[in-house]
Write a protein that holds these residues in place. Structure first.
Motif, PDB file in Angstrom:
ATOM      1  N   MET A 114       0.806  -1.094  -0.166  1.00 54.52           N
ATOM      2  CA  MET A 114       0.166  -0.156   0.054  1.00 54.52           C
ATOM      3  C   MET A 114       0.946   1.224   0.215  1.00 54.52           C
ATOM      4  O   MET A 114       2.004   1.323   0.574  1.00 54.52           O
ATOM      5  CB  MET A 114      -1.033  -0.032   1.255  1.00 54.52           C
ATOM      6  N   ILE A 115       0.317   2.401  -0.667  1.00 54.87           N
ATOM      7  CA  ILE A 115       1.009   3.336  -0.897  1.00 54.87           C
ATOM      8  C   ILE A 115       1.014   4.364   0.504  1.00 54.87           C
ATOM      9  O   ILE A 115      -0.162   4.555   0.886  1.00 54.87           O
ATOM     10  CB  ILE A 115       0.649   4.177  -2.068  1.00 54.87           C
ATOM     11  N   LEU A 116       2.213   5.096   0.634  1.00 52.56           N
ATOM     12  CA  LEU A 116       2.141   5.865   1.808  1.00 52.56           C
ATOM     13  C   LEU A 116       1.304   5.700   3.073  1.00 52.56           C
ATOM     14  O   LEU A 116       0.435   6.271   3.438  1.00 52.56           O
ATOM     15  CB  LEU A 116       1.808   7.324   1.133  1.00 52.56           C
ATOM     16  N   GLU A 117       1.614   4.641   3.683  1.00 50.86           N
ATOM     17  CA  GLU A 117       0.989   4.192   4.973  1.00 50.86           C
ATOM     18  C   GLU A 117       1.155   4.913   6.217  1.00 50.86           C
ATOM     19  O   GLU A 117       0.523   5.033   7.071  1.00 50.86           O
ATOM     20  CB  GLU A 117       1.224   2.580   4.972  1.00 50.86           C
TER      21      GLU A 117
ATOM     22  N   HIS B 255       1.382   8.219   8.130  1.00 48.54           N
ATOM     23  CA  HIS B 255       0.725   9.315   8.072  1.00 48.54           C
ATOM     24  C   HIS B 255       1.592  10.628   8.110  1.00 48.54           C
ATOM     25  O   HIS B 255       1.366  11.631   7.635  1.00 48.54           O
ATOM     26  CB  HIS B 255      -0.250   9.418   9.395  1.00 48.54           C
TER      27      HIS B 255
ATOM     28  N   SER C  42       2.747  10.916   4.326  1.00 44.84           N
ATOM     29  CA  SER C  42       1.544  11.373   3.670  1.00 44.84           C
ATOM     30  C   SER C  42       1.512  12.873   3.952  1.00 44.84           C
ATOM     31  O   SER C  42       1.296  13.646   2.773  1.00 44.84           O
ATOM     32  CB  SER C  42       0.402  10.769   4.163  1.00 44.84           C
TER      33      SER C  42
ATOM     34  N   TYR D 191       2.242  15.856   1.102  1.00 48.26           N
ATOM     35  CA  TYR D 191       1.041  16.688   0.700  1.00 48.26           C
ATOM     36  C   TYR D 191       1.294  18.163   1.159  1.00 48.26           C
ATOM     37  O   TYR D 191       1.030  18.814   0.161  1.00 48.26           O
ATOM     38  CB  TYR D 191      -0.274  16.372   1.808  1.00 48.26           C
TER      39      TYR D 191
ATOM     40  N   PHE E 246       3.627  19.324  -1.892  1.00 52.42           N
ATOM     41  CA  PHE E 246       2.829  19.751  -3.030  1.00 52.42           C
ATOM     42  C   PHE E 246       2.175  20.874  -2.911  1.00 52.42           C
ATOM     43  O   PHE E 246       2.135  21.834  -4.145  1.00 52.42           O
ATOM     44  CB  PHE E 246       1.685  18.462  -3.578  1.00 52.42           C
TER      45      PHE E 246
ATOM     46  N   MET F 280      -0.977  14.268  -6.736  1.00 50.03           N
ATOM     47  CA  MET F 280      -1.967  14.396  -5.748  1.00 50.03           C
ATOM     48  C   MET F 280      -3.139  13.550  -6.115  1.00 50.03           C
ATOM     49  O   MET F 280      -3.683  12.750  -5.166  1.00 50.03           O
ATOM     50  CB  MET F 280      -2.434  15.685  -5.178  1.00 50.03           C
TER      51      MET F 280
ATOM     52  N   ILE G 116      -2.240  10.016  -6.289  1.00 51.12           N
ATOM     53  CA  ILE G 116      -1.901   9.490  -4.722  1.00 51.12           C
ATOM     54  C   ILE G 116      -3.224   9.057  -4.074  1.00 51.12           C
ATOM     55  O   ILE G 116      -3.235   8.009  -3.461  1.00 51.12           O
ATOM     56  CB  ILE G 116      -0.532  10.316  -4.136  1.00 51.12           C
TER      57      ILE G 116
ATOM     58  N   ALA H  68      -4.782   6.082  -5.095  1.00 51.16           N
ATOM     59  CA  ALA H  68      -4.179   4.788  -4.864  1.00 51.16           C
ATOM     60  C   ALA H  68      -4.285   4.793  -3.472  1.00 51.16           C
ATOM     61  O   ALA H  68      -4.350   3.449  -2.983  1.00 51.16           O
ATOM     62  CB  ALA H  68      -2.431   5.032  -5.117  1.00 51.16           C
ATOM     63  N   MET H  69      -4.445   5.725  -2.550  1.00 51.74           N
ATOM     64  CA  MET H  69      -4.643   5.284  -1.218  1.00 51.74           C
ATOM     65  C   MET H  69      -6.019   4.952  -0.881  1.00 51.74           C
ATOM     66  O   MET H  69      -6.381   4.860   0.214  1.00 51.74           O
ATOM     67  CB  MET H  69      -4.430   6.770  -0.559  1.00 51.74           C
TER      68      MET H  69
ATOM     69  N   ARG I 104      -9.540   0.909   4.420  1.00 53.81           N
ATOM     70  CA  ARG I 104      -8.177   1.199   4.596  1.00 53.81           C
ATOM     71  C   ARG I 104      -7.772   2.388   5.410  1.00 53.81           C
ATOM     72  O   ARG I 104      -8.427   3.379   5.531  1.00 53.81           O
ATOM     73  CB  ARG I 104      -7.540   1.531   3.068  1.00 53.81           C
ATOM     74  N   ALA I 105      -6.528   2.186   6.073  1.00 58.16           N
ATOM     75  CA  ALA I 105      -6.111   3.219   7.004  1.00 58.16           C
ATOM     76  C   ALA I 105      -5.789   4.581   6.425  1.00 58.16           C
ATOM     77  O   ALA I 105      -5.781   5.645   6.908  1.00 58.16           O
ATOM     78  CB  ALA I 105      -4.676   2.746   7.704  1.00 58.16           C
ATOM     79  N   THR I 106      -5.446   4.588   5.053  1.00 58.51           N
ATOM     80  CA  THR I 106      -5.229   5.584   4.287  1.00 58.51           C
ATOM     81  C   THR I 106      -6.526   6.241   3.516  1.00 58.51           C
ATOM     82  O   THR I 106      -6.374   7.190   2.788  1.00 58.51           O
ATOM     83  CB  THR I 106      -4.154   5.091   3.064  1.00 58.51           C
TER      84      THR I 106
ATOM     85  N   PHE J   9      -6.981  10.059   4.319  1.00 52.79           N
ATOM     86  CA  PHE J   9      -5.738  10.933   3.752  1.00 52.79           C
ATOM     87  C   PHE J   9      -5.875  10.970   2.183  1.00 52.79           C
ATOM     88  O   PHE J   9      -5.681  11.955   1.511  1.00 52.79           O
ATOM     89  CB  PHE J   9      -4.367  10.387   4.227  1.00 52.79           C
TER      90      PHE J   9
ATOM     91  N   ALA K 157      -8.588  13.577   1.410  1.00 54.62           N
ATOM     92  CA  ALA K 157      -7.887  14.924   1.569  1.00 54.62           C
ATOM     93  C   ALA K 157      -7.175  14.922   0.327  1.00 54.62           C
ATOM     94  O   ALA K 157      -6.800  16.387  -0.182  1.00 54.62           O
ATOM     95  CB  ALA K 157      -7.093  14.876   2.851  1.00 54.62           C
ATOM     96  N   TYR K 158      -6.252  14.040  -0.108  1.00 51.60           N
ATOM     97  CA  TYR K 158      -5.495  14.328  -1.330  1.00 51.60           C
ATOM     98  C   TYR K 158      -6.282  14.677  -2.432  1.00 51.60           C
ATOM     99  O   TYR K 158      -5.938  15.649  -3.185  1.00 51.60           O
ATOM    100  CB  TYR K 158      -4.632  13.101  -1.838  1.00 51.60           C
TER     101      TYR K 158
END
Lengths: 60, 138
Positions: free
Chosen positions: A1-4, A6, A9, A13, A16, B39, B42, B45-46, B105-107, B110, B113-114
């Protein structure tokens, strides 16, 4: 998984957002660089500070 | 409103940076495109969610608004407007059912928000393209 993470992340963020806002709101390379770095620092340090502040109210 | 500025605004909203590219601001256009596209990518993907507008067959204008607020948390209306800033991506996400959101998913938060952040930034970028086109900014 991507950017687990926080933290990661949040840093990505912030980078950017700082880049885009610096390009939109300032003219000239030097002013943009300074503004972008300031925004990045404010966002990351502010988020960390607020995170620790919320830690004060954790339920035990 | 100057036509050149309006064209840049619309193009910039549809594709991040395109409003700048048509005005020969290639470096800025590339940076905007990469940042905002990254952004959004990502965020997807999250497992982030792209919020739709819920439209049921309306009888009155008031019911349209009421329906919007009935379905989910009213705050999702704000998320919808933020996501709308992604322009063409938003239309594609509706068409191909991207961004359904993976709450488990934990993401998820986020990622959402992205995607919303990318949309809001793209609004600013499109307005910046308008300012350049209208001659208010270089």
């Amino acid at each position: 998984m991507i950017l687990e993470s926080h933290l990661l992340s949040m840093a990505v963020y912030a980078s950017f957002v700082a880049l885009v806002l610096a390009l939109v709101r300032r003219d000239g390379v030097k002013a943009r660089l300074r503004y972008g770095l300031l925004l990045f620092a404010v966002m990351t340090v502010g988020a960390l500070a607020f995170g620790w502040f919320m830690f004060l109210f954790i339920k035990k | 409103m100057k036509l050149k500025g309006v064209v840049a605004l619309v193009l910039g909203w549809a594709v991040p940076g395109l409003g700048h590219a048509v005005q020969k601001k290639y470096l800025r256009a590339a940076l905007f495109f990469v940042s905002i596209f990254a952004m959004t990518g990502i965020g997807l993907a999250m497992g982030g969610k792209v919020y739709p507008m819920y439209l049921e067959p309306p009888r009155t204008a008031f019911q349209v608004v009421l329906n919007l607020f009935k379905k989910e948390n009213p705050l999702t209306i704000l998320a919808f407007f933020a996501d709308l800033g992604n322009g063409l991506f938003y239309a594609l996400s509706r068409l191909f059912a991207w961004g359904g959101g993976q709450l488990e998913r934990a993401t998820f938060e986020f990622g959402t928000a992205y995607i919303a952040g990318a949309g809001l930034l793209n609004f600013l970028v499109a307005i910046d393209a308008y300012d350049i086109g209208a001659g208010k900014k270089k």
